[in-house]
Design a protein around this motif. Structure first.
Motif, PDB file in Angstrom:
ATOM      1  N   LEU A  96       0.405  -0.911   0.064  1.00 40.55           N
ATOM      2  CA  LEU A  96       0.526  -0.041  -0.120  1.00 40.55           C
ATOM      3  C   LEU A  96       1.029   1.347   0.362  1.00 40.55           C
ATOM      4  CD1 LEU A  96      -2.484  -0.352   2.498  1.00 40.55           C
ATOM      5  CD2 LEU A  96      -2.763  -0.795   0.056  1.00 40.55           C
ATOM      6  N   GLY A  97       0.195   2.641  -0.819  1.00 44.15           N
ATOM      7  CA  GLY A  97       1.651   3.263  -0.457  1.00 44.15           C
ATOM      8  C   GLY A  97       1.199   4.235   0.560  1.00 44.15           C
ATOM      9  N   ARG A  98      -0.312   4.040   1.571  1.00 43.57           N
ATOM     10  CA  ARG A  98       0.014   3.918   3.001  1.00 43.57           C
ATOM     11  C   ARG A  98      -0.055   3.186   4.165  1.00 43.57           C
ATOM     12  NH1 ARG A  98      -4.078   9.046   3.701  1.00 43.57           N
ATOM     13  NH2 ARG A  98      -2.680   9.946   4.969  1.00 43.57           N
ATOM     14  N   SER A 110      -2.728   2.965   7.356  1.00 39.61           N
ATOM     15  CA  SER A 110      -3.813   3.128   7.098  1.00 39.61           C
ATOM     16  C   SER A 110      -4.781   2.270   6.705  1.00 39.61           C
ATOM     17  CB  SER A 110      -4.271   4.113   5.958  1.00 39.61           C
ATOM     18  OG  SER A 110      -4.025   4.425   4.928  1.00 39.61           O
ATOM     19  N   ASN A 163     -14.368   2.133   5.490  1.00 44.78           N
ATOM     20  CA  ASN A 163     -15.021   2.750   4.893  1.00 44.78           C
ATOM     21  C   ASN A 163     -15.288   1.628   3.306  1.00 44.78           C
ATOM     22  OD1 ASN A 163     -14.479   4.676   5.376  1.00 44.78           O
ATOM     23  ND2 ASN A 163     -12.255   5.159   4.752  1.00 44.78           N
ATOM     24  N   ASN A 171     -17.092  -0.522   0.313  1.00 49.18           N
ATOM     25  CA  ASN A 171     -17.896   0.711  -1.065  1.00 49.18           C
ATOM     26  C   ASN A 171     -18.777  -1.547  -1.757  1.00 49.18           C
ATOM     27  OD1 ASN A 171     -18.178   1.066  -3.772  1.00 49.18           O
ATOM     28  ND2 ASN A 171     -16.729   1.672  -4.157  1.00 49.18           N
ATOM     29  N   SER A 191     -16.809  -1.875  -5.233  1.00 52.72           N
ATOM     30  CA  SER A 191     -15.631  -2.732  -5.373  1.00 52.72           C
ATOM     31  C   SER A 191     -15.255  -3.900  -4.519  1.00 52.72           C
ATOM     32  CB  SER A 191     -14.864  -1.583  -4.484  1.00 52.72           C
ATOM     33  OG  SER A 191     -13.866  -2.516  -4.422  1.00 52.72           O
ATOM     34  N   SER A 235     -13.734  -4.089  -2.037  1.00 55.69           N
ATOM     35  CA  SER A 235     -13.834  -3.801  -1.205  1.00 55.69           C
ATOM     36  C   SER A 235     -14.870  -4.688  -0.223  1.00 55.69           C
ATOM     37  CB  SER A 235     -15.423  -2.521  -0.958  1.00 55.69           C
ATOM     38  OG  SER A 235     -15.306  -2.493   0.028  1.00 55.69           O
ATOM     39  N   CYS A 248     -13.125   1.904  -6.323  1.00 54.31           N
ATOM     40  CA  CYS A 248     -12.170   2.414  -5.231  1.00 54.31           C
ATOM     41  C   CYS A 248     -12.798   1.952  -4.029  1.00 54.31           C
ATOM     42  CB  CYS A 248     -11.856   3.802  -4.998  1.00 54.31           C
ATOM     43  SG  CYS A 248     -11.772   4.493  -3.696  1.00 54.31           S
ATOM     44  N   PRO A 249     -11.627   0.643  -3.140  1.00 52.43           N
ATOM     45  CA  PRO A 249     -12.272   0.150  -1.844  1.00 52.43           C
ATOM     46  C   PRO A 249     -12.903   0.735  -0.896  1.00 52.43           C
ATOM     47  CG  PRO A 249     -10.100  -0.301  -2.082  1.00 52.43           C
ATOM     48  CD  PRO A 249     -10.645   0.347  -3.614  1.00 52.43           C
ATOM     49  N   THR A 250     -12.238   2.664  -0.762  1.00 51.53           N
ATOM     50  CA  THR A 250     -12.853   3.076   0.172  1.00 51.53           C
ATOM     51  C   THR A 250     -13.582   4.103  -0.055  1.00 51.53           C
ATOM     52  OG1 THR A 250     -10.806   4.323  -0.045  1.00 51.53           O
ATOM     53  CG2 THR A 250     -10.758   2.418   1.727  1.00 51.53           C
ATOM     54  N   ASN A 251     -14.249   3.866  -0.867  1.00 50.49           N
ATOM     55  CA  ASN A 251     -14.413   5.891  -1.879  1.00 50.49           C
ATOM     56  C   ASN A 251     -13.376   6.540  -1.433  1.00 50.49           C
ATOM     57  OD1 ASN A 251     -17.170   4.650  -2.027  1.00 50.49           O
ATOM     58  ND2 ASN A 251     -17.498   3.956   0.487  1.00 50.49           N
ATOM     59  N   VAL A 284      -7.296  12.363  -0.097  1.00 50.44           N
ATOM     60  CA  VAL A 284      -6.280  11.924   0.543  1.00 50.44           C
ATOM     61  C   VAL A 284      -6.715  11.206   1.988  1.00 50.44           C
ATOM     62  CG1 VAL A 284      -3.929  12.740   1.208  1.00 50.44           C
ATOM     63  CG2 VAL A 284      -5.069  13.425  -1.136  1.00 50.44           C
ATOM     64  N   ASP A 285      -7.380  11.561   2.967  1.00 50.47           N
ATOM     65  CA  ASP A 285      -6.973  11.071   4.328  1.00 50.47           C
ATOM     66  C   ASP A 285      -7.735   9.463   4.190  1.00 50.47           C
ATOM     67  OD1 ASP A 285      -7.303  11.142   7.196  1.00 50.47           O
ATOM     68  OD2 ASP A 285      -9.446  11.066   7.534  1.00 50.47           O
ATOM     69  N   LYS A 286      -9.006   8.999   3.534  1.00 45.10           N
ATOM     70  CA  LYS A 286      -9.661   7.800   2.989  1.00 45.10           C
ATOM     71  C   LYS A 286      -8.730   6.484   2.363  1.00 45.10           C
ATOM     72  CE  LYS A 286     -14.734   8.824   3.926  1.00 45.10           C
ATOM     73  NZ  LYS A 286     -15.544   8.760   2.205  1.00 45.10           N
ATOM     74  N   CYS A 287      -7.539   7.551   1.112  1.00 44.63           N
ATOM     75  CA  CYS A 287      -6.989   6.919   0.505  1.00 44.63           C
ATOM     76  C   CYS A 287      -5.845   5.796   1.294  1.00 44.63           C
ATOM     77  CB  CYS A 287      -6.548   7.450  -0.343  1.00 44.63           C
ATOM     78  SG  CYS A 287      -5.515   6.310  -1.549  1.00 44.63           S
ATOM     79  N   VAL A 288      -5.830   4.774   1.168  1.00 44.88           N
ATOM     80  CA  VAL A 288      -4.723   3.704   1.360  1.00 44.88           C
ATOM     81  C   VAL A 288      -3.403   3.540   0.744  1.00 44.88           C
ATOM     82  CG1 VAL A 288      -6.501   2.417   3.154  1.00 44.88           C
ATOM     83  CG2 VAL A 288      -6.031   1.912   0.823  1.00 44.88           C
ATOM     84  N   GLY A 289      -3.909   3.898  -0.567  1.00 46.12           N
ATOM     85  CA  GLY A 289      -2.725   3.586  -1.293  1.00 46.12           C
ATOM     86  C   GLY A 289      -2.509   2.519  -2.405  1.00 46.12           C
ATOM     87  N   CYS A 290      -3.894   1.592  -2.077  1.00 47.39           N
ATOM     88  CA  CYS A 290      -4.093   0.698  -2.821  1.00 47.39           C
ATOM     89  C   CYS A 290      -3.600   0.509  -4.069  1.00 47.39           C
ATOM     90  CB  CYS A 290      -5.489  -0.396  -2.585  1.00 47.39           C
ATOM     91  SG  CYS A 290      -6.708   0.536  -3.410  1.00 47.39           S
ATOM     92  N   ILE A 326       1.191   7.614  -7.437  1.00 46.56           N
ATOM     93  CA  ILE A 326       0.780   7.751  -5.849  1.00 46.56           C
ATOM     94  C   ILE A 326       1.668   8.897  -5.907  1.00 46.56           C
ATOM     95  CG2 ILE A 326       1.618   5.961  -4.360  1.00 46.56           C
ATOM     96  CD1 ILE A 326      -0.993   5.157  -4.809  1.00 46.56           C
ATOM     97  N   THR A 372       2.226  11.838  -0.272  1.00 52.30           N
ATOM     98  CA  THR A 372       1.093  11.954   0.609  1.00 52.30           C
ATOM     99  C   THR A 372       1.374  10.357   1.034  1.00 52.30           C
ATOM    100  OG1 THR A 372       0.161  12.187  -0.636  1.00 52.30           O
ATOM    101  CG2 THR A 372       0.138  13.836   0.544  1.00 52.30           C
ATOM    102  N   GLY A 373       1.239   9.663  -0.474  1.00 50.66           N
ATOM    103  CA  GLY A 373       1.536   8.273   0.172  1.00 50.66           C
ATOM    104  C   GLY A 373      -0.119   7.663  -1.326  1.00 50.66           C
TER     105      GLY A 373
END
Ligand code: SF4
Ligand code: SF4
Ligand code: SF4
Lengths: 305, 181
Positions: free
Chosen positions: A72-74, A77, A84, A86, A89, A92, B66-69, B83-89, B103, B107-108
């Motif tokens: 993951l990029g992050r 997290s 969250n 979806n 997806s 998800s 996008c899995p996290t919206n 950016v806060d919700k994104c996990v960078g998948c 990416i 911020t990743g």
């Protein structure tokens, strides 16, 4: 990257870690399937196969998830994937399938391990005729069959979702390929399910090969290999030849087709005819073939768009 | 956004303006305007530049996978990344057929063109690339409003979208009039 002349460095978003994860998730699903189906349906006692499958499943899925998070990029997290949701997806939905599968495989491996530990204890203590009161470990053994049965569903879902994850990217001509060119029936979930069953079974047999009669499993393995050969042939005929060119083409012919399918099939036939035990090389190659297949599919889909 | 290719001189003012406006990390780009080959032999030699960035699809695969919206449509239909919700998948990177996403090294999280929504458009200004464009090749406005300049411009010129076969329905319109494809 050259901004003005647009020379792209052909980057791929999903690389090795994702390929290995998809492979490990498949092996975990296949190994769990081997163990649980044996537990539920085998007339013969096969404690070795069940142990091997249960342990391989839990180790593979946990290592696989570790790689996934690292990619993951992050990475820190990752828990946001659970908060969250979806439902449109596949990733998800997959998060929940894989979480359920991981939980079940941990519980199942614990039950198998505690049963094996209790078995050893009884062997050791029986000489002194001490029969201990049933411990916690023995009482929970009643859950083994239900856990195995629920696990069958989750293993099938895990192995299949790894295919849907890619095939659901409708803008990717390779991943999105349909069975016989029919868009409504995505091809990869079927291929990955068969490949996962085959590689998971092979890995389980490697862990259980000593002192057990594995004839039935060997036969099932051959059937799975033949099914996979048919599927790979269909894939080859239904997509553009460009997808099998370059270094990924080499990986396809060498890794997926030769090492993964043709040689193990011929070797198994040779083993049956000559009554030789060729289990280890056959299973080793099948597992390698499964890994090659994931690499090939992940990279080819992104390199030729 | 309308991109009239004949007017683009490939100066990269937009590329640079975007880097200024959005503090895009070194080596990464929300937009760039590379040359589209150099084709043919004299006297029929052709070269044109084509601006690349998010196409602001109406049926955006990056949003649906996008899995996290984290990738979403805002109230004006602009595709943005939270950016806060994104996990960078990177699922969205694999899904975007225009290679618009990357990416962000710092911020990743997934990053891409935002039409400068927060800093410019929401205040009634034009995106940084549009207002800086030297050749006058970029136009920005509301295509749904038939009285807007962009809508009237489109009525007079034949525009195309990129890779229509994917059914993404981009809103960025390219006018190829005057360039040899
Ligand atoms: S161009 Fe790519 S990033 Fe932009 S909306 Fe379309 S799919 Fe999403
Ligand atoms: S990288 Fe971020 S924006 Fe893209 S699909 Fe993953 S969570 Fe969504
Ligand atoms: S609209 Fe803004 S973010 Fe998008 S390419 Fe132009 S300057 Fe960059």
């Amino acid at each position: 990257m050259d901004v003005i002349w647009g020379v792209s460095d052909n980057h791929v978003a999903w690389g090795q870690l994702i390929a290995i994860y998809l492979f490990l998730a498949g092996v975990a699903g296949g190994a769990f399937l081997t163990a649980s189906l044996t537990e539920l349906f085998s007339k013969k006692q096969q404690p070795k196969v069940i142990q091997s499958g249960a342990y391989i499943a839990v180790v593979s899925i946990i290592v696989g998830l570790g790689l996934l998070v690292l990619d993951l990029g992050r990475p820190l997290s990752f828990w946001k994937l659970l908060l969250n949701v979806n439902m449109g997806s596949v990733m998800s939905i997959g998060v929940f399938i894989v979480s359920g599968f991981t939980a079940l495989s941990v519980v199942y491996a614990y039950l198998i391990w505690s049963a094996a530990a209790a078995q050893k204890k009884i062997q050791m203590t029986s000489a002194n005729t001490v029969v201990a009161a049933p411990s916690f470990g023995q009482k929970v053994q009643a859950f083994r069959k239900p856990v195995a049965a629920l696990g069958v569903l989750f293993s099938l879902a895990t192995a299949t979702y790894t295919g849907f994850l890619l095939s659901d990217v409708t803008t990717n001509n390779f991943w999105n390929t349909g069975l016989f060119g029919i868009d409504a029936i995505p091809f990869l979930p079927i291929l990955f399910l068969v490949s996962a069953s085959s590689a998971g079974l092979a890995a389980t047999l490697i862990g259980a090969f000593r002192g057990t009669d594995l004839t039935t499993y060997k036969k099932i393995d051959m059937v799975l290999i033949i099914m996979e050969i048919v599927l790979i042939a269909i894939l080859y005929l239904s997509v553009k030849p460009i997808f099998f060119s370059g270094s990924m083409g080499t990986l396809f012919w060498l890794g997926v087709v030769s090492v993964g399918l043709i040689v193990p099939l011929l070797l198994s036939i040779y083993g049956i005819l000559k009554h030789k035990n060729v289990l280890l090389p056959v299973c080793g190659m099948v597992v390698l073939g499964g890994l090659s297949l994931r690499y090939f599919v992940v990279y080819t889909g992104q390199l030729f768009r | 956004m309308i991109i009239h290719l004949e007017r683009c001189i490939g100066c990269q003012a937009c590329t640079v303006a975007c880097k200024f406006q959005n503090s895009v990390p070194d080596g990464q780009f929300r937009t760039k305007t590379p040359a589209n080959g150099l084709k043919g032999t004299y006297p029929d030699v052709s070269l044109y530049f084509i601006k690349e960035a998010c196409q602001m699809c109406k049926n955006a695969p990056c949003v649906s996978v996008c899995p996290t919206n984290a990738s979403y449509y805002n109230e004006d239909g602009v595709v943005l990344v939270d950016v806060d919700k994104c996990v960078g998948c990177m699922y969205c990177l694999t899904a975007c057929p225009y290679d618009a996403r990357f990416i962000n090294k710092e911020t990743g999280a997934a990053d891409k063109c935002t039409f400068c929504y927060e800093s410019k458009v929401s205040k009634g200004e034009k995106p940084a690339c549009v207002s800086t464009c030297v050749g006058g090749a970029l136009m920005f406005g509301d295509l749904n409003d038939p009285l807007s300049k962009v809508a009237q411009y489109l009525a007079k010129h034949k525009a195309e979208v990129l890779k229509p076969e994917f059914g993404t329905h981009p809103t960025v319109q390219y006018i190829f009039e005057g360039v040899v494809k």
